[in-house]
Design a protein around this motif. Structure first.
Motif, PDB file in Angstrom:
ATOM      1  N   ILE A 191       0.840  -1.202   0.000  1.00 40.47           N
ATOM      2  CA  ILE A 191       0.000   0.000   0.000  1.00 40.47           C
ATOM      3  C   ILE A 191       0.876   1.253   0.000  1.00 40.47           C
ATOM      4  N   ARG A 224      -3.533   0.191  -4.720  1.00 35.97           N
ATOM      5  CA  ARG A 224      -4.861   0.567  -4.231  1.00 35.97           C
ATOM      6  C   ARG A 224      -5.438  -0.474  -3.282  1.00 35.97           C
ATOM      7  N   THR A 246      -6.307   6.062   4.388  1.00 36.49           N
ATOM      8  CA  THR A 246      -5.938   4.661   4.172  1.00 36.49           C
ATOM      9  C   THR A 246      -6.801   3.793   5.088  1.00 36.49           C
ATOM     10  N   PRO A 277      -7.101   3.573  -0.462  1.00 33.32           N
ATOM     11  CA  PRO A 277      -6.168   2.449  -0.501  1.00 33.32           C
ATOM     12  C   PRO A 277      -6.479   1.519   0.673  1.00 33.32           C
ATOM     13  N   TRP A 325     -12.296  -5.573  -5.583  1.00 32.97           N
ATOM     14  CA  TRP A 325     -11.044  -4.870  -5.914  1.00 32.97           C
ATOM     15  C   TRP A 325     -10.341  -5.483  -7.120  1.00 32.97           C
TER      16      TRP A 325
END
Length: 338
Positions: free
Chosen positions: A141, A146, A274, A312, A337
């Motif tokens: 990350i 992402r 995040t 992310p 994702w």
């Protein structure tokens, strides 16, 4: 999406488990890995071996005496005449003061909050490798990905800074979140395991820099029993940085997603840049713990709801126990994702 897993995580094979006072087969078995790998295969994801980042990221969460305990306790335990094959505490102190016992039995009581975290000869190695997977995911990350997935087994979210418990020995989620925070990220942790992430909450409870949010079965009649109530908001500088959304037992997709919407709103308002998703799949209707009733299509929608935050996201595996749909449920979430 990159995923991380090490075959050495399989070496931990706990045998001891009590449920309502009766010995039963331990549900946190190495075969969980095979089911989760099958879920990755559904998405054509082959996990990478994690790099060994050493003890420093782990020591940022867990004090040295606890790490020494994990590294040495089984060998010391085997020297006790008549001791059990696994380290299992037979004393649970009501308070842990400045005194620190020297005996193996005393230290087991000091560092193990319940009997569902037996320590065998390979437990430390497997827990260490599990933590390295989470650290590798955090590094991914930080490098600009992402999303990333850490197949962490044994899991971690019931482990406090100095207390193993509930199948957990090192808090993988907290270790990863700390690494991300030290890199300058504003991190929120979202725990959607069936069971409250009491260890994660405890580690960050007095800190204002990490938001902890947990959706789980209400603890008044469900493990971990003593943590996870809606009135727990954080303390001191951390007041307001903890949110617990406790669900009635048997809650299915719709109530779970309504609670999730509250969680995502809090994360957005807090200004996280995040996300660390502590992914438990044991909220599934067919999970052996039978606490909630989320379906496989429900997990797919939960993944899409979380993905819609646009942050992310490091996904750290927590619970989810052996049932035919375990791998399918993992693929349903991660599919958002991929």
């Amino acid at each position: 999406m990159k995923a991380f897993h090490h075959p050495g995580q399989r070496a931990h094979d706990p045998q001891f488990f009590l449920s309502s006072g009766a010995p039963r087969p331990c549900p946190e078995k190495p075969a969980r890995i095979d089911a989760l790998l099958s879920g990755l295969a559904r998405l054509s994801i082959t996990p990478d071996l994690p790099q060994d980042f050493g003890l420093d990221p782990i020591a940022a969460i867990h004090p040295s005496r606890y790490l020494t305990f994990l590294q040495t306790i089984h060998q010391r335990w085997t020297k006790i005449e008549g001791a059990s094959p696994e380290v299992i505490p037979n004393i649970h102190p009501a308070n842990r003061t400045d005194g620190y016992p020297l005996s193996a039995v005393g230290q087991a009581g000091f560092h193990q909050t319940d009997t569902s975290c037996p320590i065998g000869p390979q437990t430390h190695e497997a827990a260490y490798l599990s933590a390295q997977c989470a650290i590798a995911g955090a590094e991914e990350i930080m490098a600009g990905a992402r999303a990333a997935y850490a197949l962490c087994r044994p899991p971690g979210h019931h482990c406090f800074a100095e207390l193993a418990g509930g199948f957990c020995y090192l808090n993988n989620t907290a270790i990863a979140a700390q690494s991300l925070t030290l890199s300058g990220r504003k991190v929120a942790i979202l725990d959607i395991d069936l069971h409250h992430g009491n260890g994660t909450q405890g580690i960050f409870y007095d800190r204002p820099d990490v938001l902890t949010v947990s959706l789980h079965a209400h603890p008044e009649r469900f493990y971990p029993f003593f943590w996870g109530y809606p009135g727990e908001h954080g303390s001191g500088a951390g007041e307001g940085a903890n949110l617990n959304l406790a669900l009635e037992r048997g809650s299915a997709d719709d109530p779970f997603r309504r609670a999730l919407a509250q969680a995502l709103e809090r994360i957005t308002l807090w200004g996280a840049d995040t996300l660390v998703l502590a992914l438990g799949l044991d909220a599934f209707i067919g999970d052996p713990f039978a606490g909630l009733a989320v379906t496989t299509p429900g997990f797919a929608q939960i993944g899409r709801d979380i993905r819609a935050l646009g942050l992310p996201t490091l996904i750290v595996q927590e619970g989810g126990y052996l049932c035919p749909e375990l791998g399918e449920n993992l693929a349903a979430v991660l599919g958002a994702w991929t």
